[in-house]
Design an enzyme around this catalytic site. Structure first.
Site, PDB file in Angstrom:
ATOM      1  CE  LYS A  11     112.011  20.185 -34.772  1.00  0.00           C
ATOM      2  NZ  LYS A  11     113.310  20.651 -35.327  1.00  0.00           N
ATOM      3  CE1 TYR A  51     112.524  18.561 -40.204  1.00  0.00           C
ATOM      4  CE2 TYR A  51     112.584  16.483 -39.017  1.00  0.00           C
ATOM      5  CZ  TYR A  51     112.410  17.861 -39.031  1.00  0.00           C
ATOM      6  OH  TYR A  51     112.111  18.532 -37.852  1.00  0.00           O
ATOM      7  CG  ASN A 114     115.295  23.307 -33.647  1.00  0.00           C
ATOM      8  OD1 ASN A 114     114.557  22.332 -33.589  1.00  0.00           O
ATOM      9  ND2 ASN A 114     115.726  23.804 -34.779  1.00  0.00           N
ATOM     10  CG  HIS A 117     108.465  21.068 -37.998  1.00  0.00           C
ATOM     11  ND1 HIS A 117     109.454  21.230 -38.944  1.00  0.00           N
ATOM     12  CD2 HIS A 117     107.276  21.102 -38.664  1.00  0.00           C
ATOM     13  CE1 HIS A 117     108.875  21.336 -40.142  1.00  0.00           C
ATOM     14  NE2 HIS A 117     107.566  21.263 -39.997  1.00  0.00           N
ATOM     15  CD  GLU A 128     105.964  20.501 -42.869  1.00  0.00           C
ATOM     16  OE1 GLU A 128     107.105  20.695 -43.304  1.00  0.00           O
ATOM     17  OE2 GLU A 128     105.417  21.260 -42.043  1.00  0.00           O
TER      18      GLU A 128
END
Ligand code: IDP
Ligand code: MG
Length: 153
Positions: A11, A51, A114, A117, A128
């Site tokens: 990310k 998402y 975080n 992913h 995905e």
């Protein structure tokens, strides 16, 4: 055991913090095989598709701002049980609950920022991977290393 593929994405915070090499290295050292990789900046439309399960959640505006803020590194990694293995390597979504030794436990403080992913199921991985990679971008190749990682007898 049959190999499976999982979608892993570094990310914006991982790229900005210079942790791309560290993250890639952890997957390589564990023995997963890199089969696709690209860098891109996610736009709002792609963020909403990736998402889709979270668009109605209270944190979605913050997630949207975060994930579109700076480039990401999208990857596909392959191994037996790659999906659950990668989720273990990531640690809990909330980094304060992630044990040391996991990526989030070693490098993160926050539930939102975080770092990485990872697909959470086989249907999610398939969806995905298709979202980020045309099929011809997924490599099929053998590594001699493979026979030293899993006993195929
Ligand atoms: P996951 O990335 O561990 O699969 P999800 O529940 O699928 O976690 O949430 C997707 C992403 O949305 C998280 O990785 C995190 O960046 C963000 N997120 C999830 N829950 C929260 C929250 O409560 N506050 C802020 N951001 C969140
Ligand atoms: Mg998730």
């Amino acid at each position: 055991m049959a190999s499976e593929r999982t979608f892993i994405m570094i990310k914006p915070d991982g790229v900005q913090r210079g942790l791309v090499g560290e993250i890639v290295s952890r997957f390589e050292r564990r023995g997963l095989k890199l089969v696709a990789m690209r860098m891109l900046t996610i736009d709002e439309a792609l963020a909403r598709r990736h998402y889709a399960a979270h668009v109605d959640k209270g944190f979605f505006p913050a997630l949207l701002a975060y994930i579109t803020s700076s480039p990401v590194v999208a990857m596909v990694w392959e191994a037996p049980s790659a999906i659950s293995l990668a989720r273990q390597m990531l640690g809990s979504t909330d980094a304060t609950q992630a044990p040391g030794g996991t990526l989030r436990g070693d490098f993160c403080l926050d539930i939102g920022f975080n770092l990485v992913h990872g697909s959470d199921s086989s249907p999610a991985a398939q969806r995905e991977i298709e979202l980020f990679f045309d099929p011809d971008l997924l490599m099929n190749y053998d590594k001699d290393l493979d026979r030293w990682l899993c006993d195929s007898d």
